[in-house]
Design an enzyme around this catalytic site. Structure first.
Site, PDB file in Angstrom:
ATOM      1  CG  HIS A 254     -15.684   7.175  14.492  1.00  0.00           C
ATOM      2  ND1 HIS A 254     -16.546   6.698  15.464  1.00  0.00           N
ATOM      3  CD2 HIS A 254     -14.946   8.151  15.085  1.00  0.00           C
ATOM      4  CE1 HIS A 254     -16.337   7.359  16.592  1.00  0.00           C
ATOM      5  NE2 HIS A 254     -15.367   8.239  16.389  1.00  0.00           N
ATOM      6  CD  GLU A 255     -13.272  11.555  12.222  1.00  0.00           C
ATOM      7  OE1 GLU A 255     -13.745  12.709  12.307  1.00  0.00           O
ATOM      8  OE2 GLU A 255     -12.653  11.001  13.155  1.00  0.00           O
ATOM      9  CG  LEU A 256     -18.900   9.988   6.717  1.00  0.00           C
ATOM     10  CD1 LEU A 256     -19.396   8.914   5.764  1.00  0.00           C
ATOM     11  CD2 LEU A 256     -19.052  11.372   6.066  1.00  0.00           C
ATOM     12  NE  ARG A 364     -32.432  -8.262  11.587  1.00  0.00           N
ATOM     13  CZ  ARG A 364     -33.495  -7.697  12.140  1.00  0.00           C
ATOM     14  NH1 ARG A 364     -34.539  -7.377  11.362  1.00  0.00           N
ATOM     15  NH2 ARG A 364     -33.555  -7.436  13.419  1.00  0.00           N
ATOM     16  CG  ASN A 365     -30.826 -10.886   3.403  1.00  0.00           C
ATOM     17  OD1 ASN A 365     -31.320  -9.779   3.586  1.00  0.00           O
ATOM     18  ND2 ASN A 365     -29.550 -11.061   3.104  1.00  0.00           N
ATOM     19  CG  LEU A 426     -26.050 -11.653   1.687  1.00  0.00           C
ATOM     20  CD1 LEU A 426     -26.426 -12.136   0.295  1.00  0.00           C
ATOM     21  CD2 LEU A 426     -26.237 -12.780   2.706  1.00  0.00           C
TER      22      LEU A 426
END
Length: 467
Positions: A254-256, A364-365, A426
Site C-alpha cells: 500500500h505504501e509503495l 486465465r492460466n 496460484l
C-alpha cells in the site's frame, strides 16, 4: 499448587487406572467362593439338631438298630419330626473314623461336608446345589463313638452372583470381558485429548490458523493439559507471526503506491509537455508492471487476512457466473474452446469474491497455456464439492507440481513477465482455497504415449462449515 501435584501426572493416572482395574477383577473373582461359603454354610439349626438327637436317642435305646437290615433301614428314615417338609430325610451314621456304616452309596457332596464339619469343629449345615446336609450329632453306644448326619433333598433359590462360582469358565470369560471394558474406558479417557490434539494439529497444518485444542482438554491437570496449553500457545504465536507478515506485506504494498502514483503523474506531465523518449516509455512500462505487482500483493494479503469474514451460502454456478462469462469470451478471442459443466444445484458456504478470484486465476492460466481446449467441471462427492480445471497444454515438470503454489515461483525459467507473470496467481488461489478449509492439487494429464498432454487442477471444498 495443584499443577505440581505428582498425582496429577499421567504416569500415576495410568498406574492407578490399570492397577485398580486389575485389582477389582481379582477381588471380584476371589470373593465369589467366600460369598458362596458364607451364604451356603451356617451353624446347625436347633430344630435339625433335635431331629438328629431324637434318632440318636432311639439308637441308644435300641442298640439292635446298629445291626443287619435295621441299619440299612435307618438310612432311609423319614422325617417324622416336622422340622422341614422337603421330602424324605436320609440319615448317615459314621463311626469314630468317619466311615459310613448304614450305606455304601455316599455322594461326593457328603464327603465334602464331612471335611467342612471337621474343619469347623462344630455341627453345621450346608446348602449344596440339590441337597441340604447337616450335622454331625455325636453320641455313644456301648462305649463306641458314633456321629449322625442328615440329608434333605432341597434346592432353594440362591443369589444370582453365586451362579458364577459354579461356572468357572464362564466367570473367567466374563472377568476378561469386564477387564477389557474397564481398560477400554480408561484408554478412551486417555485417548480423547490426543484425538482432540490431533484434530487441531491437522486443521492447523491445513492452514486453519484459528484451530485450537478445546478448553476441556487444555484445563486438564496432567501432561495432556500441559501439552494442549503448549500447543495453543504455539498456534497463537504462529497465527500472530503469519498475520503480522501478511499485514506487513499489505502495508508495504500500500505504501509503495504513493511514490508510484507520483511517478506516473510525473510521466503524464512530461508526456503532456511533449517530452517523448525511449527511456520515458520504458519507465512508463515498468511503472505499469510495478502497479500490477502491487495490486497482486494487496490481493494476496487481503485473501490471507479474510478469515474473520463470514461465509455466504450460495450456488456455485451463480457465484462464478461473471468469471465464467469473461473466461469464455477470452478463450473465444484466442480461438480456444472453454467447456463448462457446473450443475446449478451445487451449493456451499463461500467467500464469493475470494473464490471467484481463485477460479479466475486458474482459468486465465489454462486459457493462456492450452492448445485448443479448456474444461471446468464441478461435482459433489460426499461432504465435499470437487472442482477441476483441465487444459491440453504442455503441462508442468512433475518435480515442480507442488512448488507452483508458492509466491513468486514460476516453473518455466524461459518465460518472461509478460507470459509468466510474477508467480502470484496460484499463490492467491491457494490462499483462497485454504480460507475455505479446502485443498488444491495439481497433476499432469498423461496421454496414451506416456507424454504430458495437459494440466489438471483439482479443488476440494467442504459443503458444510468446519466445526
Amino acid at each position: 499448587m495443584l499443577k505440581n501435584n505428582p498425582f496429577n501426572r499421567l504416569f500415576f493416572k495410568l498406574l492407578l487406572g490399570f492397577w485398580l482395574c486389575s485389582s477389582l477383577i481379582i477381588a471380584l473373582v476371589s470373593l465369589l467362593p467366600l460369598l458362596q461359603q458364607s451364604h451356603d454354610r451356617s451353624p446347625l439349626p436347633p430344630s435339625l439338631e433335635q431331629v438328629l438327637k431324637n434318632i440318636a436317642e432311639r439308637i441308644q435305646q435300641q442298640p439292635q438298630l446298629l445291626e443287619g437290615k435295621s441299619l440299612q433301614r435307618l438310612h432311609r428314615s423319614r422325617n417324622r419330626d416336622g422340622s422341614r417338609n422337603h421330602g424324605p430325610m436320609r440319615v448317615y451314621l459314621t463311626d469314630g473314623e468317619g466311615q459310613v456304616l448304614n450305606t455304601q452309596r455316599v455322594s461326593r457332596e457328603f464327603r465334602r461336608f464331612q471335611l467342612m464339619a471337621e474343619e469347623a469343629d462344630q455341627p453345621i449345615s450346608h446348602q449344596f446345589r440339590d441337597e441340604f446336609i447337616f450335622g454331625p450329632y455325636s453320641f455313644e453306644v456301648n462305649d463306641k463313638a458314633y456321629q449322625l448326619f442328615g440329608r434333605l433333598p432341597d434346592s432353594h433359590p440362591r443369589p444370582w452372583f453365586l451362579f458364577f462360582a459354579d461356572n468357572k469358565l464362564l466367570t473367567a470369560g466374563l472377568a476378561i470381558l469386564l477387564s477389557g471394558l474397564l481398560c477400554g474406558l480408561l484408554a478412551w479417557y486417555l485417548g480423547k485429548p490426543l484425538r482432540s490434539l490431533k484434530h487441531s494439529a491437522n486443521a492447523l497444518a491445513r492452514g486453519d490458523l484459528s484451530s485450537r485444542v478445546d478448553a476441556a482438554t487444555a484445563s486438564r491437570r496432567d501432561e495432556m493439559g500441559q501439552l494442549a496449553q503448549a500447543f495453543n500457545g504455539m498456534a497463537d504465536a504462529v497465527q500472530t507471526m503469519i498475520n503480522n507478515q501478511q499485514r506487513l506485506m499489505g502495508d508495504i504494498s500500500h505504501e509503495l503506491r504513493t511514490p508510484l502514483t507520483r511517478l506516473q503523474l510525473a510521466l503524464a506531465l512530461g508526456r503532456k509537455k511533449g517530452q517523448q523518449s525511449e527511456e520515458l516509455e520504458r519507465i512508463g512500462y515498468e511503472a505499469l508492471q510495478l502497479e500490477a505487482l502491487i495490486s497482486e500483493l494487496l490481493t494476496l494479503s487481503r485473501v490471507s487476512l479474510a478469515s474473520h469474514e463470514n461465509k455466504i451460502e450460495l450456488e456455485l454456478a451463480e457465484s462464478l457466473s461473471q468469471v465464467l462469462d469473461d473466461a469464455e469470451f477470452e478463450a473465444e478471442q484466442q480461438g480456444k474452446l472453454l467447456q463448462i459443466d457446473i450443475p446449478e444445484a451445487l451449493q456451499l458456504p463461500l467467500h464469493p469474491k475470494t473464490l471467484s478470484r481463485a477460479i479466475e486465476n486458474l482459468l486465465r492460466n489454462a486459457i493462456c497455456y492450452a492448445n485448443s481446449q479448456i474444461t471446468i467441471s464441478a461435482v459433489q462427492a460426499g461432504k465435499h464439492i470437487l472442482i477441476t480445471v483441465e487444459d491440453d497444454g504442455p503441462g508442468i515438470d512433475p518435480k515442480e507440481l507442488e512448488a507452483i503454489f508458492k509466491p513468486f515461483y514460476r516453473p518455466d525459467t524461459a518465460r518472461d513477465r509478460k507470459s509468466g507473470g510474477w508467480g502470484l496467481g496460484l499463490a492467491i488461489t491457494q490462499a483462497a482455497i485454504t480460507l475455505h478449509q479446502g485443498s488444491i492439487v495439481a497433476e499432469n494429464l498423461i496421454g496414451p504415449t506416456g507424454k504430458r498432454q495437459g494440466l489438471k487442477l483439482s479443488i476440494s471444498l467442504p459443503v458444510n462449515e468446519a466445526s
